[in-house]
Design an enzyme around this catalytic site. Structure first.
Site, PDB file in Angstrom:
ATOM      1  N   GLY A  24      30.291  83.632   2.572  1.00 41.78           N
ATOM      2  CA  GLY A  24      30.631  84.144   1.455  1.00 41.78           C
ATOM      3  C   GLY A  24      29.898  83.751   0.298  1.00 41.78           C
TER       4      GLY A  24
ATOM      5  N   ASP B 111      33.125  53.290  19.978  1.00 42.33           N
ATOM      6  CA  ASP B 111      34.556  52.851  20.198  1.00 42.33           C
ATOM      7  C   ASP B 111      35.254  53.230  18.885  1.00 42.33           C
ATOM      8  OD1 ASP B 111      33.902  52.088  22.908  1.00 42.33           O
ATOM      9  OD2 ASP B 111      33.607  50.149  22.354  1.00 42.33           O
TER      10      ASP B 111
ATOM     11  N   GLN C  26      28.226  59.066  27.256  1.00 44.01           N
ATOM     12  CA  GLN C  26      28.869  59.273  26.031  1.00 44.01           C
ATOM     13  C   GLN C  26      27.889  58.674  24.819  1.00 44.01           C
ATOM     14  OE1 GLN C  26      33.442  57.618  26.693  1.00 44.01           O
ATOM     15  NE2 GLN C  26      32.073  57.130  28.678  1.00 44.01           N
TER      16      GLN C  26
END
Length: 800
Positions: A592, A236, A370
């Site tokens: 890179g 939450d 969730q």
């Protein structure tokens, strides 16, 4: 290298533990002459912990004189004493969220690294009350292969007994029997409040145990103080004092995955979908999900809609359809109510849309999905950092140190008094408001972007503003462009999009829109102001690159999505070897010359080594890494992971490292290699990148509007000062605008990386968790602070 093993001078570091120091008994006494009192550690600690403690105390009290007396059983001619070690106890009282295993792993391995004995409590407070086999000593190997596992491997459960005094008495007895006086609690505000109550009652509980004859007076004196450090685990994100709690980002991943999938069916069938997400008292998940997916309407507990919200919502949905959209998304937090306290459920919203608009409407309640699933890269890194910080906090505690929680503020670790945070949470729930800085920033951004004003209500502006993307693509760019355009239109500007970056700018591929190597390019445009007045306009750059190598910003749009791609791929690669013999994987990442992806991705995936340009290495380092991994593989460890940045060294290529590990590990493990390539730039943007891109672009557009107004004179805009060409970046705890001219000194233009990079301080953490002996810089470790009260303004209390 320093004698104590720390490499960097001028910084306070944990020294590399030596073999002969782990069995030492140390008594540390710090005499403060100016204040006239003596601070004595409440328990014996090893030399390694003592050095850290003394360095911390001396730093905070320069007048301290520190005396360390050491008795080592293994040293000839020394007084023999019984071996004692610092005991740490990580446990999860109730509830589980993705990322908790990473926190447990970090506490265990950091605790072992500093010479502590670490115990698990299985099944939370219930296991503490029941004792027995529920309290077991943890080993290095017992937390292997758990980073990618959701939930918690040590279990969690409600415990009614612990709420009663008798239950806490049993728990105290079980801890004293094992000599445990340090607790690392991972949970929500209720769990942490229970832990603090246990701490406050500790001396009384010990006195009762002595009276009942369960322990003797010597044990009561020896274990007279209980120390607690908390880590907040909650999807939450409802704990005050921290920007993010462990598990929140993973929950957002589950929600956005569902929303992205639903959008395709909604688009096909011209449907309206009402999604109900968790959040009984806090609407963070609903709000950020709405911001990340561009939901048409959101209902949250903190901001009950004003009377007549039903008609306004239906008007908004109709207006969206009238502009050609084939779908509507409404997100409802489970605790949403109106201003009279009446619950607003997903079914009520569905019936409202069907009855008033006649739209084909469906409801999706996500529920406990969730909480589950694989933890995101962000949660793994957050939990690992917090776990290490919790151990450091326990090392520093004294009998008078208040219980604290380790938290995240911006990009920095902080420590906050536990009960201050809990009291704010209780106050927030009582008044149905949120004092969280992160929540309010998200709320303001959503309200800025979600509702389109009628043309007649837009402010008048004579300014044209262009948006262009430069350099390689990065997930989250579209969210930033969308945010910039909508804010610009709401400010009354005419917005233009430049296709194909600077090449399209040169060719005139510019078109109006309705409702990066960029850093070097902005520098060139700034220099061209001397020749062309047309470039004397406000310019701002928003960092967007998977490499996260933009000077002036700790984070870039797209980097989090790339990290999740690397972490997910590493998980799958390791899983592909299940059931086979011991195997090491060599994986090449992009970036890179910047080693961010390799280093932080390695921390999230549990890598054994990560080779980067910023930290030079030679054949001796490679050989040492191979030998280290070989020794690990002779135990119960069966998987090894080595990451290599693509430009870390022109001679020690991925093929070379693969062949070296293959040859030197012959007979112990075999090797496989994988070059991830451009998959790190693709995929759906993560919730973090969508949210970050949206907020940072909105802030940039507001800055542009302000500068345009400031530099508009005599019918034209003329801006040629340094502060009119800026980079907006995240620096430690805040988003700040920095003139690009001032960033020149911070930039390595040859390798296109910043000269100083914050994430390099995380590399020793990765090595410690991989069982290397190294020093750890604690100069930026969190210091105890007080919670800042952020109360919303009256204007923010309006309906969303």
């Amino acid at each position: 290298m320093c004698r104590d093993g720390s490499r960097r001078t001028g910084r306070r570091s944990l020294p590399t533990p030596q073999n002969n120091e782990r069995n030492c008994i140390t008594c540390v006494t710090c005499a403060v002459s100016a204040r006239g009192f003596t601070v004595v550690t409440p328990r014996p600690v090893n030399v390694y912990s003592a050095r850290l403690l003394c360095s911390i105390l001396q730093e905070r009290q320069p007048s301290m004189s520190t005396v360390i007396s050491t008795r080592c059983p293994s040293s000839p001619g020394r007084h023999q004493t019984q071996q004692e070690v610092l005991l740490l106890l990580p446990f999860l009282p109730f509830f589980f969220v993705a990322g908790m295993n990473a926190a447990v792993r970090a506490v265990v391995r950091m605790g072992i690294y500093v010479g502590a004995k670490v115990y698990f409590i299985h099944e939370g407070y219930q296991g503490m009350v029941d004792g027995g086999d529920n309290i077991k000593e943890a080993t290095w190997e017992s937390v292997s292969s758990m980073l990618q596992v959701g939930g918690t491997v040590i279990g969690s459960a409600r415990c009614k007994e612990f709420r009663a005094h008798e239950g806490r008495l049993k728990a105290a007895h079980n801890l004293v029997q094992r000599g445990i006086t340090n607790l690392c609690v991972i949970g929500g505000d209720g769990s942490l409040t229970g832990a603090n109550l246990f701490r406050e009652e500790w001396s009384g509980l010990l006195a009762e145990l002595v009276q009942q004859g369960l322990i003797d007076e010597e044990a009561s004196q020896k274990y007279s103080a209980l120390h607690i450090v908390g880590m907040v685990g909650s999807i939450d994100n409802d704990f005050c004092g921290t920007d993010m709690t462990i598990g929140t980002d993973s929950a957002l991943h589950r929600i956005i995955e569902v929303v992205d999938a639903i959008m395709t069916t909604a688009q096909s069938h011209q449907r309206t979908f009402v999604l109900e997400v968790m959040g009984r008292h806090c609407g963070y998940l609903a709000l950020v999900s709405a911001l990340a997916c561009g939901a048409d309407w959101v209902l949250i507990p903190e901001m009950p809609p004003e009377d007549g919200w039903e008609e306004k919502m239906c008007q908004k949905l109709s207006a969206t359809r009238s502009r050609g959209s084939r779908l509507n998304i409404i997100i409802v937090a489970e605790g949403a109510t109106d201003r009279h306290g009446k619950a607003i459920t997903s079914s009520i919203v569905k019936d409202l849309v069907v009855s008033r608009l006649g739209f084909d409407t469906r409801v999706t309640i996500l529920g406990h999905v969730q909480r589950g699933g694989t933890p995101s890269a962000f949660d793994r890194i957050l939990a690992s950092r917090m776990g290490v910080e919790a151990v450091l906090a326990l090392l520093e505690t004294t009998a008078n140190t208040p219980a604290c929680v380790v938290s995240l503020c911006g990009n920095q670790s902080v420590r906050l008094p536990l009960m201050e945070c809990v009291q704010m949470v209780v106050a927030r729930r009582a008044h149905a408001v949120c004092f969280c800085r992160s929540f309010e920033n998200n709320l303001k951004t959503y309200k800025l972007l979600a509702h389109r004003k009628p043309e007649s209500e837009l402010p008048h502006s004579n300014f044209n503003v262009a948006v262009l993307n430069v350099g390689a693509p990065a997930a989250g760019m579209n969210a930033a462009v969308r945010s910039a355009v909508r804010v610009g239109i709401s400010e009354g500007h005419k917005m233009f999009a430049v296709s194909d970056g600077f090449e399209g700018f040169h060719k005139g591929q510019i078109k109006e829109i309705k409702w990066a190597d960029a850093y070097l390019g902005l520098m060139e445009l700034l220099e061209a102001r001397g020749k062309y007045d047309e470039f004397c306009v406000p310019m701002v750059m928003v960092p967007s690159t998977v490499s996260n190598n933009v000077p002036g910003s700790d984070l870039s749009i797209g980097a989090d999505t790339a990290l999740n791609a690397i972490t997910d791929t590493c998980d799958r690669i390791k899983q592909s070897a299940s059931g086979t013999k011991r195997r090491v994987f060599i994986i090449e990442t992009m970036g890179g010359y910047c080693g961010y992806l390799a280093s932080v991705g390695g921390l999230a995936a549990g890598a054994d080594a990560a080779y980067i340009y910023e930290e030079p290495f030679d054949i001796r380092d490679l050989q040492a890494n191979v030998e280290h991994l070989t020794q690990k593989m002779k135990t119960s460890i069966q998987r090894g992971l080595v990451l290599r940045n693509e430009n870390c060294n022109e001679n020690y290529t991925t093929d070379f490292i693969y062949q070296l590990y293959s040859e030197e590990g012959r007979g112990v493990f075999d090797c496989r290699k994988n070059v991830l390539g451009h998959m790190q730039q693709g995929g759906a943007p993560s919730p973090f990148d969508r949210n970050f891109g949206t907020k940072i672009a909105a802030k940039a557009m507001q800055w542009i509007s302000k500068k345009l107004a400031e530099t508009y004179r005599q019918g034209r805009v003329f801006a040629n000062t340094e502060d009119s060409a800026c980079l907006l970046g995240m620096r430690r705890r805040a988003l700040i605008f920095q003139p690009v001219v001032q960033l020149k000194a911070e930039t390595d233009f040859v390798h296109r990386i910043p000269k100083e990079q914050w994430w390099l301080k995380l590399r020793p953490l990765m090595k410690i968790l991989a069982k290397y002996r190294t020093s750890y810089d604690v100069s930026d470790s969190g210091q105890l602070e007080h919670v800042v009260h952020n109360r919303p303004k009256e204007s923010d209390a309006s309906a969303i």
